[in-house]
Design an enzyme around this catalytic site. Sequence first.
Site, PDB file in Angstrom:
ATOM      1  N   LYS A 186      14.251  20.911 -15.556  1.00 10.98           N
ATOM      2  CA  LYS A 186      15.401  20.481 -16.349  1.00 10.98           C
ATOM      3  C   LYS A 186      15.100  20.674 -17.826  1.00 10.98           C
ATOM      4  O   LYS A 186      13.990  20.409 -18.277  1.00 10.98           O
ATOM      5  CB  LYS A 186      15.700  19.000 -16.061  1.00 10.98           C
ATOM      6  N   GLU A 204      16.638  16.401 -25.518  1.00 10.16           N
ATOM      7  CA  GLU A 204      15.470  15.654 -25.977  1.00 10.16           C
ATOM      8  C   GLU A 204      14.155  16.136 -25.373  1.00 10.16           C
ATOM      9  O   GLU A 204      13.106  16.018 -26.008  1.00 10.16           O
ATOM     10  CB  GLU A 204      15.645  14.160 -25.651  1.00 10.16           C
ATOM     11  N   ASP A 227      18.540   3.650 -19.262  1.00 16.55           N
ATOM     12  CA  ASP A 227      19.346   4.661 -18.563  1.00 16.55           C
ATOM     13  C   ASP A 227      19.298   4.371 -17.066  1.00 16.55           C
ATOM     14  O   ASP A 227      18.978   5.237 -16.251  1.00 16.55           O
ATOM     15  CB  ASP A 227      18.811   6.059 -18.866  1.00 16.55           C
TER      16      ASP A 227
END
Length: 226
Positions: A11, A15, A124
């Site tokens: 991925k 960030e 998150d």
Amino acid sequence: MSWAEGLALVKRGAESEIRLGDFMGLRAIYKLRVRKAYMDPALDSRLRAQRTLKEAKVLSLARERGVRVPRLYAVFPSMGLIVMEYVEGPTLKEVVGSPGWQALAEDAGLQLGLLHAAGIVHGDSTTSNMVVTGEGVTLIDFGLAEFSSRLEDRAVDVHLLKEAVTSTHPGHAGEFMEAFMRGYSRALGEAAAGEVEARAREVEMRGRYVAARRSVWQAEAGEGGD
């Protein structure tokens, strides 16, 4: 030789960059905080090092307090790089609705409750950041985690999870949160868990109010433009 040579890209985000490979014979995740081209290089390096160290400390403390999180293998602050255990399995998001998912929802509550009891909030806390293994639910992705025991911060974690489940599995959201809160209460205690749940409802109502006001403002702006 580049640090990423031979590592598979999993991925790439704004960030960080996540890669999968081996570390001393173990399957591992390599998480690199990417450089910001628009930022002063010295400031960027300092911030990436600080955030990398903080995430490593979060993982270490969480595991020490009994939270199921990836094992930390190595930290390279100057590179903004963390090497950690690769946790293999489907996400909780993918499992909700299949046989036995309620027990996993309860375990998710237990793990987040233990995290909060350790003085850490996830930041998150969605079912996409919970991996199901033979041991139960493992919490992953602590890039937004903070050291905090504030009621509001804990409530936001719970609210984020409820929002995520309501969005992806609306038919199971109520049952999911009931099971989740059972596990959460086991970790944090009935009284503290009740306070967090009540504050999470307040957070939800504030969000609804802002959304409603935004709709009114947009409607009024549209009328004014005619």
